[in-house]
Design a protein around this motif. Structure first.
Motif, mmCIF file in Angstrom:
data_model
loop_
_atom_site.group_PDB
_atom_site.id
_atom_site.type_symbol
_atom_site.label_atom_id
_atom_site.label_comp_id
_atom_site.label_asym_id
_atom_site.label_seq_id
_atom_site.Cartn_x
_atom_site.Cartn_y
_atom_site.Cartn_z
ATOM 1 N N GLN A 71 9.987 -0.403 0.594
ATOM 2 C CA GLN A 71 10.841 0.219 1.598
ATOM 3 C C GLN A 71 12.176 -0.524 1.606
ATOM 4 O O GLN A 71 12.226 -1.733 1.402
ATOM 5 C CB GLN A 71 10.159 0.123 2.968
ATOM 6 N N HIS B 26 -5.326 1.479 -4.128
ATOM 7 C CA HIS B 26 -4.325 1.711 -3.094
ATOM 8 C C HIS B 26 -3.495 0.460 -2.856
ATOM 9 O O HIS B 26 -4.012 -0.660 -2.795
ATOM 10 C CB HIS B 26 -5.020 2.139 -1.796
ATOM 11 N N GLY B 27 -2.186 0.616 -2.738
ATOM 12 C CA GLY B 27 -1.293 -0.504 -2.478
ATOM 13 C C GLY B 27 -0.215 -0.096 -1.496
ATOM 14 O O GLY B 27 -0.122 1.062 -1.082
ATOM 15 N N THR B 28 0.615 -1.052 -1.115
ATOM 16 C CA THR B 28 1.696 -0.803 -0.170
ATOM 17 C C THR B 28 2.958 -0.456 -0.933
ATOM 18 O O THR B 28 3.368 -1.173 -1.852
ATOM 19 C CB THR B 28 1.950 -2.040 0.707
ATOM 20 N N ARG B 29 3.596 0.633 -0.578
ATOM 21 C CA ARG B 29 4.815 1.070 -1.259
ATOM 22 C C ARG B 29 6.030 0.314 -0.718
ATOM 23 O O ARG B 29 6.038 -0.141 0.424
ATOM 24 C CB ARG B 29 5.002 2.581 -1.084
ATOM 25 N N ASP C 165 2.207 5.810 2.106
ATOM 26 C CA ASP C 165 0.887 5.231 1.824
ATOM 27 C C ASP C 165 -0.218 6.167 2.305
ATOM 28 O O ASP C 165 -1.212 6.411 1.598
ATOM 29 C CB ASP C 165 0.737 3.876 2.523
ATOM 30 N N ALA D 118 7.539 3.854 4.232
ATOM 31 C CA ALA D 118 6.593 3.381 3.228
ATOM 32 C C ALA D 118 5.158 3.605 3.690
ATOM 33 O O ALA D 118 4.303 4.042 2.907
ATOM 34 C CB ALA D 118 6.832 1.898 2.936
ATOM 35 N N GLN D 119 4.876 3.293 4.952
ATOM 36 C CA GLN D 119 3.519 3.492 5.460
ATOM 37 C C GLN D 119 3.171 4.980 5.492
ATOM 38 O O GLN D 119 2.033 5.364 5.208
ATOM 39 C CB GLN D 119 3.371 2.895 6.850
ATOM 40 N N SER E 150 11.811 5.291 1.478
ATOM 41 C CA SER E 150 10.820 4.943 0.468
ATOM 42 C C SER E 150 10.583 6.172 -0.398
ATOM 43 O O SER E 150 10.587 7.307 0.109
ATOM 44 C CB SER E 150 9.504 4.489 1.124
ATOM 45 N N ALA F 199 3.363 6.473 11.785
ATOM 46 C CA ALA F 199 3.569 5.341 10.875
ATOM 47 C C ALA F 199 4.622 4.387 11.413
ATOM 48 O O ALA F 199 5.445 4.736 12.269
ATOM 49 C CB ALA F 199 3.993 5.857 9.497
ATOM 50 N N ASP G 155 8.766 3.944 -6.218
ATOM 51 C CA ASP G 155 7.446 3.630 -6.749
ATOM 52 C C ASP G 155 6.930 4.841 -7.528
ATOM 53 O O ASP G 155 7.538 5.914 -7.481
ATOM 54 C CB ASP G 155 6.504 3.288 -5.586
#
Length: 435
Positions: A362, A357-360, A292, A288-289, A324, A284, A348
């Motif tokens: 960071q 699905h979304g981006t969390r 995800d 955050a990724q 995150s 990643a 989150d």
């Protein structure tokens, strides 16, 4: 309505049922009038005396085990923090009119815990109903038939108690298997460059409370520092102190997580999520990724919904922690001057909570060498009937008070300061990393 305060002591004395209060050592500290009257005891012979002194075994029937069974039930309440309903018990009472003569009596007890401010069982409440006439009905044909039915009821109740004992034993075995599974899936941590770290795990008290708490440490640069150094649970009490290698690890990933549920199922889900996040962290672009990816994976794992996790990346070259959180309690960064900072600016909902699905989020936090990072699961801070902010305040004070200690010492100090004396009702995982 009246503004006068309620006299709870008077209410207790006037309760229509038999109620008594005991200490964890099974010593009577109070009993209402009905309890004293129905048990044939006076206050002087009860308060301040142990259960066994107050209710000795009848000399006419030394094989009776009513008091021993009652004591075992009270100890279960003390250990598990849960109410325990007993099958009817026989305990003969000495006649108030004829000294030395004991009369046959049957009782239906229910025992319950009273929790103190720290979440431990502080007192035990014993409520009993005298059911002698129900069990020992006599008289004409109808009464005789009643006696048969009541004897059958008593026999079934005794069988139910035996089944409950077997279930408790089965749950205890499941707990041992779950702990062993956790330990097998999360190998003991190894060196992580020159950076000192300590890990701890404390299982919850009681046979039903093994949970899916986990942790993981991983080197993020592929430059020969050994890759993953995953943590161990399953009752581990030792920590991990990283030794020096030929080169310093520039970036480290540290994560903790908590699976909803208990027992073997939770332990199995825990292993899958921990492995998935450990792998995602290696490829990643940031914490955050990685979360995800874990969120997508959790949707395909039964029992993983609403699990929580927090991922932190420590860049020692830049002096920056990137983090995150998926619904998890915030990590604690303690600076060299003792200032405590909660990393709570990138939180989150838990895994699988999004409909799409979304981006969390960071965030970053700066540190200087000599600081400490603490990650943990909610068993360290949560208590019954207490706001979580009180637990976070208690943690901040404990970290501040011990912030000059090395990770091993600090980890032990935090467990000592934060966990109730009798053990917590939820698992606790803890990572302390020297920066």
């Amino acid at each position: 309505m009246t503004d006068r305060p309620i006299d709870y002591a008077g209410v207790f004395r006037a309760l229509p049922g038999m109620v008594a209060v005991l200490t964890p050592d099974l010593v009577f500290v109070d009993a209402n009038e009905e309890f004293l009257r129905m048990s044939g005891r006076d206050r002087e012979r009860t308060i301040g005396r142990s259960l066994y002194d107050t209710f000795p075994v009848s000399p006419n029937d030394p094989q009776q085990n009513g008091v021993r069974t009652l004591a075992a039930s009270l100890r279960r309440v003390l250990e598990t923090g849960e109410r325990d309903t007993m099958a009817p018990q026989r305990y003969d009472v000495e006649s108030a009119e004829r000294s030395g003569e004991w009369e046959e009596h049957y009782w239906s007890p229910v025992n319950a815990p009273v929790f103190g401010p720290d979440g431990t069982v502080e007192l035990l409440v014993l409520r009993a109903e005298e059911i002698t006439e129900l069990i020992r009905a006599r008289g004409g044909p109808v009464r005789g038939r009643t006696r048969v039915l009541e004897a059958e009821l008593y026999a079934r109740a005794r069988e139910l108690q035996q089944v409950n004992e077997q279930l408790r034993a089965a749950h205890a075995r499941e707990r041992e298997v779950a702990l062993a599974l956790q330990e097998a899936m999360l190998p003991a941590p190894g060196p992580i460059g020159p950076h000192r770290s300590a890990v701890r795990y404390r299982p919850a008290i009681g046979a039903l409370n093994v949970c899916g708490d986990w942790y993981d440490l991983v080197t993020l640069d592929g430059d020969g520092y050994g890759g993953a150094t995953g943590g161990a649970t399953g009752g581990a009490t030792g920590g991990a102190t990283g030794g020096a290698t030929s080169a310093a690890a520039d970036r480290i990933g540290v994560a903790v997580g908590d699976v909803v549920g208990h027992g073997l199922a939770a332990a199995g889900v825990m292993g899958q999520l921990r492995s998935a996040l450990s792998a995602a962290s290696r490829v990643a672009d940031g914490p955050a990724q990685a979360l995800d990816v874990l969120d997508l994976y959790a949707r395909s794992v039964e029992g993983a919904e609403n699990s929580t996790a927090v991922e932190t990346w420590i860049d020692f070259g830049r002096g920056v922690i990137t983090y995150s959180s998926a619904g998890h309690p915030p990590p604690v960064l303690v600076h060299t001057d003792g200032t405590v900072e909660f990393l709570d600016r990138a939180t989150d909902p838990p895994l699988g909570a999004y409909l799409t699905h979304g981006t969390r989020p960071q965030a970053e936090a700066a540190f200087t060498p000599g600081g400490t990072l603490v990650l943990y699961t909610d068993g360290l801070i949560e208590r019954r009937h207490e706001d979580i902010d009180a637990g976070l305040d208690r943690l901040a004070e404990a970290v501040r008070r011990n912030h000059t200690s090395p990770p091993e010492t600090l980890a032990d100090a935090l467990l000592l300061d934060m966990l109730p004396v009798g053990g917590a009702t939820d698992d606790t995982a803890l990572i302390v990393l020297g920066l």
